[in-house]
Design a protein around this motif. Structure first.
Motif, mmCIF file in Angstrom:
data_model
loop_
_atom_site.group_PDB
_atom_site.id
_atom_site.type_symbol
_atom_site.label_atom_id
_atom_site.label_comp_id
_atom_site.label_asym_id
_atom_site.label_seq_id
_atom_site.Cartn_x
_atom_site.Cartn_y
_atom_site.Cartn_z
ATOM 1 N N LEU A 491 -70.717 113.288 4.184
ATOM 2 C CA LEU A 491 -69.488 112.879 4.868
ATOM 3 C C LEU A 491 -69.399 111.375 5.096
ATOM 4 C CD1 LEU A 491 -68.982 115.677 7.573
ATOM 5 C CD2 LEU A 491 -67.847 115.405 5.358
ATOM 6 N N THR A 492 -70.515 110.670 5.092
ATOM 7 C CA THR A 492 -70.472 109.224 5.358
ATOM 8 C C THR A 492 -69.566 108.468 4.396
ATOM 9 O OG1 THR A 492 -72.557 109.057 6.571
ATOM 10 C CG2 THR A 492 -71.871 107.107 5.317
ATOM 11 N N PRO A 493 -69.714 108.602 3.067
ATOM 12 C CA PRO A 493 -68.793 107.868 2.175
ATOM 13 C C PRO A 493 -67.343 108.329 2.311
ATOM 14 C CG PRO A 493 -70.235 109.323 0.911
ATOM 15 C CD PRO A 493 -70.755 109.302 2.293
ATOM 16 N N VAL A 494 -67.144 109.605 2.632
ATOM 17 C CA VAL A 494 -65.781 110.125 2.801
ATOM 18 C C VAL A 494 -65.117 109.447 4.001
ATOM 19 C CG1 VAL A 494 -64.385 112.172 3.282
ATOM 20 C CG2 VAL A 494 -66.365 112.345 1.762
ATOM 21 N N PHE A 495 -65.796 109.445 5.144
ATOM 22 C CA PHE A 495 -65.223 108.839 6.344
ATOM 23 C C PHE A 495 -65.100 107.323 6.212
ATOM 24 C CE2 PHE A 495 -66.673 112.505 9.325
ATOM 25 C CZ PHE A 495 -65.557 113.245 8.933
ATOM 26 N N ASN A 496 -66.047 106.700 5.536
ATOM 27 C CA ASN A 496 -65.951 105.252 5.327
ATOM 28 C C ASN A 496 -64.738 104.896 4.469
ATOM 29 O OD1 ASN A 496 -68.216 104.735 6.838
ATOM 30 N ND2 ASN A 496 -69.592 104.515 5.086
ATOM 31 N N ALA A 497 -64.417 105.771 3.510
ATOM 32 C CA ALA A 497 -63.286 105.508 2.615
ATOM 33 C C ALA A 497 -61.951 105.587 3.345
ATOM 34 C CB ALA A 497 -63.306 106.483 1.446
ATOM 35 N N ILE A 498 -61.865 106.469 4.328
ATOM 36 C CA ILE A 498 -60.593 106.646 5.031
ATOM 37 C C ILE A 498 -60.535 105.859 6.338
ATOM 38 C CG2 ILE A 498 -60.265 108.935 4.021
ATOM 39 C CD1 ILE A 498 -61.161 110.180 6.637
ATOM 40 N N PRO A 504 -68.700 98.312 9.930
ATOM 41 C CA PRO A 504 -69.299 99.202 10.919
ATOM 42 C C PRO A 504 -69.700 98.448 12.186
ATOM 43 C CG PRO A 504 -70.292 99.516 8.753
ATOM 44 C CD PRO A 504 -69.452 98.287 8.668
ATOM 45 N N PHE A 505 -69.449 99.068 13.335
ATOM 46 C CA PHE A 505 -69.850 98.471 14.605
ATOM 47 C C PHE A 505 -71.371 98.490 14.714
ATOM 48 C CE2 PHE A 505 -71.288 98.771 18.940
ATOM 49 C CZ PHE A 505 -70.537 97.823 19.610
ATOM 50 N N ASP A 506 -71.960 97.407 15.186
ATOM 51 C CA ASP A 506 -73.394 97.357 15.435
ATOM 52 C C ASP A 506 -73.688 96.129 16.281
ATOM 53 O OD1 ASP A 506 -76.111 97.514 15.471
ATOM 54 O OD2 ASP A 506 -76.403 97.421 13.297
ATOM 55 N N GLU A 507 -74.090 96.353 17.544
ATOM 56 C CA GLU A 507 -74.369 95.208 18.397
ATOM 57 C C GLU A 507 -75.799 94.701 18.226
ATOM 58 O OE1 GLU A 507 -73.506 96.538 22.360
ATOM 59 O OE2 GLU A 507 -75.579 97.167 22.751
ATOM 60 N N THR A 508 -76.566 95.364 17.359
ATOM 61 C CA THR A 508 -77.926 94.911 17.091
ATOM 62 C C THR A 508 -77.963 94.104 15.795
ATOM 63 O OG1 THR A 508 -78.682 96.793 15.735
ATOM 64 C CG2 THR A 508 -78.721 97.059 18.121
ATOM 65 N N LYS A 509 -79.024 93.320 15.636
ATOM 66 C CA LYS A 509 -79.251 92.555 14.413
ATOM 67 C C LYS A 509 -80.612 92.923 13.837
ATOM 68 C CE LYS A 509 -78.760 88.771 16.703
ATOM 69 N NZ LYS A 509 -78.667 87.346 17.116
ATOM 70 N N ALA A 510 -80.796 92.638 12.553
ATOM 71 C CA ALA A 510 -82.050 93.004 11.887
ATOM 72 C C ALA A 510 -83.262 92.429 12.610
ATOM 73 C CB ALA A 510 -82.024 92.533 10.437
#
Length: 515
Positions: A491-498, A504-510
């Protein structure tokens, strides 16, 4: 059941008095402001390698473990030893994943796994799912710690009906509630040191003395039925008990560190290096667990189930009475009191950590997220303290008024439920590739399917998965987390496409995941 063993009872009470004093005195140990949640609920994140070793060991190796693993060996035989590879598998996971989680949580002030998921994926509903799963999975675990206390209190000869019979358990609950409220995580951390010393003394004494009494290991294993010494050989077209054994070990290992109390123990460490060092030295507990599992075979060889003086104990507590009966049969009363205190204190330590961990989850990820979005430090800490009391009261109510078998069933379901947070928490420590809504749907399908499979298997931990004429009995949690992960991947690529979100939200860094 039998007459009160006064010598054992006095030793038991004196040791309980010692840990009660320790629990209250711990408020001044490495003193911090207990009106701040990270001080009350994580000990200020200041526990070094040694204290963390005692804390995580006391957290993971509970009183119910010390009673239930030998009881399983006593009743079912070799399958009980799945607990040994299971705990061995845990430590590479701890070494690889959880220092990363410690670093990012320390960097951003996260106190729970759901805090981390909220920051990593930006989805309050996914974080809520992780929080609720942790709370629901932990509640019956707390209740089962009280079962451990119940068994040893009964073995001391204290029995009865109504308030009289329940009074010792109620007193133990009041002690637990009081020092947890006043001292937070510092209390179980200090008590864990005493508890583990008692457990090691008890285990190593028993592994030497009891075989000598019974004529050696050769006679012990000769007395154990052959069917209990090895796993049953699988029939055609099935992996039989072999598959169940392997998946129980793997699934339990992946689930264990996801429990809120495990995460609390890890996040209370002073550094990621302390977490790694613990992954290297905690296998000492696995060695001890193997010795404890042998106690089930010792009980068979000692014939305690056939001894009339223990008949009522086995009638009331079933195979869980095997270890208390073994010690009553083999040791003088003063040592019985020490051993039973080790089990009783071994219940208080994890029960305290579990209640703190669930209180942290409610306070941070339900109350703060949905009810009071801008609490003061004092309000947040006070809320957690009150919730910890409510959680323990709920566990006590469960034990006093609900048959113990339901707590056991719910704890088995708890393992199936908590492992569904693995993709968001463990894989989230390495990648932000997954879509948050895909993870939430995978979690929901895993929870629903796992619950249905457990119900179909009459609330036993294994499910006979049938594929193409072959049957693969295995741990339900192991199967359902694979399904959960596959759904999230699809489902990840499906939801990312729509999705209309640009990134993507991400308040962290590598860099947050490393020292």
């Amino acid at each position: 059941m039998h007459n009160v063993n006064w010598v054992a009872l006095v030793v038991f009470v004196l040791l309980f008095a010692l840990i009660t004093w320790l629990g209250f005195a711990a408020a001044n140990w490495r003193k911090g402001n207990l009106d701040q949640l990270h001080e009350w609920g994580l000990g200020g994140r200041r526990f070094g390698t040694l204290v963390t070793w005692f804390l995580i060991g006391g957290d993971l190796y509970t009183a119910y473990t010390f009673v239930a693993v030998p009881a399983l060996a006593f009743g079912a035989g070799a399958v009980a030893f799945f607990a040994v590879p299971y705990t061995i598998f845990v430590y590479p996971i701890l070494f690889l994943v959880f220092p990363r989680i410690w670093h990012v949580c320390h960097k951003h002030g996260y106190i729970t796994a759901a805090d981390f998921v909220r920051g990593r994926f930006g989805n309050r509903w996914l974080a809520l799912a992780v929080a609720i799963t942790g709370i629901v999975a932990t509640m019956p675990y707390i209740a089962l710690q009280l079962v451990g206390i119940q068994v040893v209190i009964g073995a001391l000869g204290i029995s009865g009906t109504g308030v009289t019979g329940d009074l010792p358990l109620i007193i133990a609950f009041i002690i637990l509630a009081a020092f947890t409220y006043s001292s937070g995580l510092r209390a179980p951390a200090s008590i864990a040191i005493v508890k583990d010393i008692l457990i090691y003394v008890t285990a190593f004494t028993a592994i030497i003395v009891i075989p000598i009494q019974l004529g050696g290991f050769a006679k012990i294993f000769a007395a154990v039925p052959a069917a209990k010494q090895l796993l049953a050989v699988p029939g055609p077209h099935t992996t039989g008990s072999y598959g169940a054994y392997v998946t129980l070990a793997l699934g339990s290992a992946f689930a264990l560190m996801l429990y809120p109390h495990s995460m609390t123990g890890v996040l209370s460490a002073s550094s990621g290096h302390a977490v790694r060092r613990n992954a290297a030295i905690l296998p000492a507990y696995s060695f001890m667990l193997g010795l404890l599992a042998l106690f089930g075979f010792f009980a068979i060889a000692a014939g305690v189930a056939k001894d009339p003086q223990f008949a009522e104990g086995f009638k009331e507590f079933g195979n869980n009475f095997a270890v208390p009966a073994l010690f009553l049969n083999a040791f003088p009363s003063w040592f019985v009191g020490l051993a039973f205190a080790a089990i009783g204190i071994g219940a208080l330590v994890p029960a305290a950590i579990m209640s703190i961990a669930t209180a942290n989850l409610y306070t941070r990820n339900i109350h703060r997220e949905f009810i009071n979005t801008n609490p003061t430090d004092l309000q947040e800490a006070q809320m957690a303290k009150w919730v910890s009391l409510i959680v323990k009261a709920g566990a006590l109510f469960f034990i006093l008024f609900v048959p113990t078998k339901f707590a056991i069933y719910l704890q088995l379901l708890g393992g199936i439920w908590i492992i569904q947070t693995l993709p968001a928490v463990m894989l989230g420590a390495y990648t932000r590739w997954f879509n948050d809504w895909a993870l939430l749907i995978g979690w929901a399908v895993g929870i629903a399917t796992g619950t249905a499979m457990a119900a179909a298997a009459h609330l036993t931990p294994t499910y006979p998965l049938a594929i193409g004429g072959f049957t693969f009995p295995g741990y339900t949690a192991f199967y359902t987390v694979i399904l959960n992960l596959l759904i999230a991947i699809v489902l990840t690529p499906v939801f990312n496409a729509i999705s209309t979100r640009r990134a993507p939200f991400d308040e962290t860094k590598a860099a947050d995941y490393f020292a």
